[in-house]
Design an enzyme around this catalytic site. Structure first.
Site, PDB file in Angstrom:
ATOM      1  N   LYS A 132       0.858  -1.189   0.000  1.00  0.00           N
ATOM      2  CA  LYS A 132       0.000   0.000   0.000  1.00  0.00           C
ATOM      3  C   LYS A 132       0.886   1.227   0.000  1.00  0.00           C
ATOM      4  O   LYS A 132       2.036   1.165   0.466  1.00  0.00           O
ATOM      5  CB  LYS A 132      -0.884   0.018   1.253  1.00  0.00           C
ATOM      6  CG  LYS A 132      -2.103   0.893   1.135  1.00  0.00           C
ATOM      7  CD  LYS A 132      -3.244   0.170   0.422  1.00  0.00           C
ATOM      8  CE  LYS A 132      -4.453   1.053   0.226  1.00  0.00           C
ATOM      9  NZ  LYS A 132      -5.618   0.244  -0.200  1.00  0.00           N
ATOM     10  N   ASP A 172      -7.039   4.420  -4.389  1.00  0.00           N
ATOM     11  CA  ASP A 172      -7.693   4.297  -3.082  1.00  0.00           C
ATOM     12  C   ASP A 172      -8.298   5.687  -2.827  1.00  0.00           C
ATOM     13  O   ASP A 172      -8.536   6.431  -3.794  1.00  0.00           O
ATOM     14  CB  ASP A 172      -6.687   3.870  -1.990  1.00  0.00           C
ATOM     15  CG  ASP A 172      -7.360   3.428  -0.695  1.00  0.00           C
ATOM     16  OD1 ASP A 172      -7.814   2.283  -0.621  1.00  0.00           O
ATOM     17  OD2 ASP A 172      -7.454   4.238   0.247  1.00  0.00           O
TER      18      ASP A 172
HETATM   19  P1  NDP Z   1     -12.843   8.111  -2.739  1.00  0.00           P
HETATM   20  O1  NDP Z   1     -11.744   9.077  -2.577  1.00  0.00           O
HETATM   21  O2  NDP Z   1     -13.424   7.896  -4.095  1.00  0.00           O
HETATM   22  O3  NDP Z   1     -14.049   8.475  -1.754  1.00  0.00           O
HETATM   23  C1  NDP Z   1     -13.829   8.552  -0.383  1.00  0.00           C
HETATM   24  C2  NDP Z   1     -15.126   8.954   0.285  1.00  0.00           C
HETATM   25  O4  NDP Z   1     -14.980   8.783   1.688  1.00  0.00           O
HETATM   26  C3  NDP Z   1     -15.496  10.408   0.067  1.00  0.00           C
HETATM   27  O5  NDP Z   1     -16.887  10.538   0.063  1.00  0.00           O
HETATM   28  C4  NDP Z   1     -14.857  11.084   1.277  1.00  0.00           C
HETATM   29  O6  NDP Z   1     -15.460  12.319   1.630  1.00  0.00           O
HETATM   30  C5  NDP Z   1     -15.105  10.051   2.339  1.00  0.00           C
HETATM   31  N1  NDP Z   1     -14.078  10.178   3.379  1.00  0.00           N
HETATM   32  C6  NDP Z   1     -12.736  10.029   3.244  1.00  0.00           C
HETATM   33  N2  NDP Z   1     -12.106  10.273   4.387  1.00  0.00           N
HETATM   34  C7  NDP Z   1     -13.052  10.607   5.265  1.00  0.00           C
HETATM   35  C8  NDP Z   1     -13.032  10.953   6.621  1.00  0.00           C
HETATM   36  N3  NDP Z   1     -11.866  11.022   7.313  1.00  0.00           N
HETATM   37  N4  NDP Z   1     -14.218  11.214   7.230  1.00  0.00           N
HETATM   38  C9  NDP Z   1     -15.397  11.123   6.530  1.00  0.00           C
HETATM   39  N5  NDP Z   1     -15.470  10.794   5.231  1.00  0.00           N
HETATM   40  C10 NDP Z   1     -14.326  10.535   4.613  1.00  0.00           C
HETATM   41  O7  NDP Z   1     -12.294   6.718  -2.138  1.00  0.00           O
HETATM   42  P2  NDP Z   1     -12.831   5.241  -2.379  1.00  0.00           P
HETATM   43  O8  NDP Z   1     -14.304   5.244  -2.564  1.00  0.00           O
HETATM   44  O9  NDP Z   1     -11.982   4.600  -3.387  1.00  0.00           O
HETATM   45  O10 NDP Z   1     -12.472   4.560  -0.954  1.00  0.00           O
HETATM   46  C11 NDP Z   1     -13.402   4.469   0.118  1.00  0.00           C
HETATM   47  C12 NDP Z   1     -12.959   3.369   1.062  1.00  0.00           C
HETATM   48  O11 NDP Z   1     -12.946   2.111   0.362  1.00  0.00           O
HETATM   49  C13 NDP Z   1     -11.551   3.505   1.661  1.00  0.00           C
HETATM   50  O12 NDP Z   1     -11.552   2.956   2.960  1.00  0.00           O
HETATM   51  C14 NDP Z   1     -10.707   2.626   0.755  1.00  0.00           C
HETATM   52  O13 NDP Z   1      -9.530   2.184   1.401  1.00  0.00           O
HETATM   53  C15 NDP Z   1     -11.674   1.488   0.505  1.00  0.00           C
HETATM   54  N6  NDP Z   1     -11.408   0.657  -0.664  1.00  0.00           N
HETATM   55  C16 NDP Z   1     -11.294   1.210  -1.910  1.00  0.00           C
HETATM   56  C17 NDP Z   1     -11.080   0.402  -3.010  1.00  0.00           C
HETATM   57  C18 NDP Z   1     -11.032   0.930  -4.398  1.00  0.00           C
HETATM   58  O14 NDP Z   1     -10.959   0.133  -5.332  1.00  0.00           O
HETATM   59  N7  NDP Z   1     -11.121   2.244  -4.624  1.00  0.00           N
HETATM   60  C19 NDP Z   1     -10.911  -1.052  -2.863  1.00  0.00           C
HETATM   61  C20 NDP Z   1     -11.126  -1.541  -1.510  1.00  0.00           C
HETATM   62  C21 NDP Z   1     -11.346  -0.696  -0.465  1.00  0.00           C
HETATM   63  P3  NDP Z   1     -14.589  13.683   1.566  1.00  0.00           P
HETATM   64  O15 NDP Z   1     -14.489  14.025   0.111  1.00  0.00           O
HETATM   65  O16 NDP Z   1     -15.381  14.664   2.349  1.00  0.00           O
HETATM   66  O17 NDP Z   1     -13.235  13.409   2.167  1.00  0.00           O
HETATM   67  O1  2IT Z   2      -7.960  -1.414  -0.623  1.00  0.00           O
HETATM   68  C1  2IT Z   2      -7.918  -1.910  -1.764  1.00  0.00           C
HETATM   69  O2  2IT Z   2      -8.067  -3.117  -1.959  1.00  0.00           O
HETATM   70  C2  2IT Z   2      -7.714  -1.005  -2.901  1.00  0.00           C
HETATM   71  N1  2IT Z   2      -7.631   0.208  -2.715  1.00  0.00           N
HETATM   72  C3  2IT Z   2      -7.557  -1.564  -4.287  1.00  0.00           C
HETATM   73  C4  2IT Z   2      -6.160  -2.070  -4.514  1.00  0.00           C
HETATM   74  C5  2IT Z   2      -5.839  -2.483  -5.929  1.00  0.00           C
HETATM   75  O3  2IT Z   2      -4.664  -2.804  -6.135  1.00  0.00           O
HETATM   76  O4  2IT Z   2      -6.709  -2.524  -6.796  1.00  0.00           O
END
Ligand code: NDP
Ligand code: 2IT
Length: 452
Positions: A132, A172
């Site tokens: 990561k 992420d």
């Molecule tokens: P994005 O950046 O697309 O969206 C993040 C969202 O979460 C936004 O709405 C943001 O709001 C909110 N957020 C982030 N930090 C905070 C905080 N401290 N308090 C409140 N809201 C918060 O990210 P993703 O959708 O890609 O990721 C969301 C989650 O999913 C994370 O935990 C990530 O690790 C996990 N994840 C993502 C994957 C992927 O493929 N993208 C795969 C597996 C897991 P704001 O704009 O106000 O910060």
């Molecule tokens: O938390 C996760 O699994 C991710 N942000 C996606 C990682 C990836 O390599 O697609």
């Protein structure tokens, strides 16, 4: 013959050592604690794991890279951020995991995410190790030009550590298609190689996989559906509370609609929206993906069915299913108590470690089906591995093929967690099932590869 109790004592000693060596990394220690407290039964059954120091080795990253990222903002001012890449474990394949750009990123956060990623990637059944990275860069309010300059500077150091057979980053929080494009462009300039498999989450026209943007959210909904199926129910007609409004939340909402459920919320760090008619996906996408706006704008434009609650807890909204999809520790024990009181049946983690340990305990105690992130949100990284396979073969699969594979993988992960939990005396406990199944696969590989 060692017993589970002996093994829990050994694990307690190991944990104390890890706590001593990693002060001021609360998220990392939380993630390690949550895994180690479930491993007693497998160490009792497989003493060769305990005898070979596998747990201690697994908790220490193979390599940790910390670097300076200097860049210039639009006013010409010099800014300095910190970049990270933690290459945690490569026993099953090249390090694989996303990059997070958020003001809260530090080494402990990246280590927690990298640690979780080892087990998640093992659960996919594919050949990917765990890693990561990210930066404390805050993209909110930054122009495209600033984000590009930041990404170019970040990659100017990162490029020397990654490669399609070495370490393959992706997105992420704060890193989506735009950022992956800028990062890939800079990697290609520096190396003079068309090495498509060095990053995943690329655009579909230049090496990306169809369904990769959708995969995490879709996969989490498929996992929730599998947990409900196990209890003789399905998602049809169920109300769902979703947090976040980014990549994972949007595609979670999309798949919930597709399976006949009713997603009624979304949120961001300023508050949440509840929409009695269900979230209008087109409007949400316009505001978040096109305008890069905030969820209060959704409520303002949606009309009477929606209201924005500034600073409130989205978990106050009653629902049958909860899908936390924003960030770590966003659902605490008070929120869990409210959800339980309101009759929640299943909780499935789209985000990484969004549920605090006390909240997880509350759900287990109340008999709520609980899908931990390392199983439930593995669809994203699984399709990343399918993107790598397509890149290697210089081909592109149709969307239907990728989605069929994603569905199969999520159902397999569900079955593996369910069977493993039952085999180790914790029927219905997906936390134990996911931790032990992921651990066994990595531990077997490490054992076979000698003292690594
Ligand atoms: P994005 O950046 O697309 O969206 C993040 C969202 O979460 C936004 O709405 C943001 O709001 C909110 N957020 C982030 N930090 C905070 C905080 N401290 N308090 C409140 N809201 C918060 O990210 P993703 O959708 O890609 O990721 C969301 C989650 O999913 C994370 O935990 C990530 O690790 C996990 N994840 C993502 C994957 C992927 O493929 N993208 C795969 C597996 C897991 P704001 O704009 O106000 O910060
Ligand atoms: O938390 C996760 O699994 C991710 N942000 C996606 C990682 C990836 O390599 O697609």
């Amino acid at each position: 013959m060692t017993t589970r109790t002996d093994q829990q004592t050994v694990l307690g000693d190991i944990l104390a050592g890890i706590e001593r060596r990693n002060p001021a990394q609360p998220e990392f220690l939380q993630a390690v604690h949550e895994v180690l407290e479930t491993l007693g039964p497998v160490l009792a059954a497989r003493p060769e794991f305990a005898d070979s120091g596998l747990v201690e080795r697994l908790c220490e990253p193979e390599r940790q890279i910390v670097f300076r990222v200097p860049w210039q903002d639009d006013r010409g001012r010099v800014r300095v951020n910190r970049g990270f890449r933690v290459e945690f474990n490569s026993a099953l394949g090249p390090y694989k995991g996303g990059l997070r750009f958020h003001a809260s990123v530090d080494l402990g956060v990246v280590k927690f995410l990298g640690f979780e990623q080892i087990f998640k990637n093992a659960l996919t059944g594919l050949g990917i190790g765990g890693g990561k990275g990210g930066s404390d860069f805050d993209p909110h309010g930054r122009s495209d030009a600033e984000v590009m300059r930041f990404c170019q500077s970040f990659m100017t150091e990162l490029y020397r550590h990654i490669g399609e057979h070495t370490d393959v980053p992706a997105g992420d929080i704060g890193v989506g298609g735009r950022e992956i494009g800028y990062l890939f462009g800079q990697y290609r300039r520096i190396t003079n190689r068309w090495e498509a498999g060095v990053l995943t989450g690329k655009g579909a026209g230049w090496g990306g996989s169809l369904i990769r943007p959708e995969a995490t959210g879709y996969g989490n909904v498929l996992f929730a559906a599998a947990m409900l199926r196990e209890r003789g129910e399905d998602l049809e007609g169920q109300s769902a509370v979703v947090s976040g409004s980014g990549n994972v939340a949007i595609h979670t909402i999309e798949k919930l609609w597709a399976l006949g459920a009713n997603p009624v919320t979304c949120s961001d760090s300023s508050g949440y929206v509840v929409d009695e008619k269900g979230v209008d996906l087109e409007l949400l996408r316009q505001i978040k993906e096109v305008e890069r706006g905030r969820v209060d704008a959704y409520a303002a434009r949606r009309g009477a069915s929606a209201r924005f609650v500034p600073g409130g807890s989205v978990w106050d909204v009653p629902a049958d299913v909860a899908l936390p999809s924003a960030t770590q520790n966003e659902l605490d024990e008070n929120a869990a108590a409210t959800l339980i009181r309101n009759g929640v049946k299943a909780v499935s983690e789209g985000a990484n470690m969004p549920t605090t340990p006390a909240a997880v305990q509350a759900f287990r105690g109340a008999g709520v089906a609980f899908g931990p992130g390392k199983a439930a949100n593995a669809g994203g990284v699984a399709v990343s591995a399918l993107e790598m396979a397509q890149n290697h073969a210089r081909t592109a699969w149709p969307a239907r093929r990728v989605e069929d594979e994603l569905t199969r993988i999520m159902n397999d992960i569900h079955a593996t967690c369910h069977e493993t939990a039952a085999r180790y005396g914790a029927p219905g406990d997906y936390v134990t099932g996911a931790n032990i199944a992921g651990f066994e696969r990595v531990a077997d590989a490490m054992l076979a590869q000698g003292l690594i």
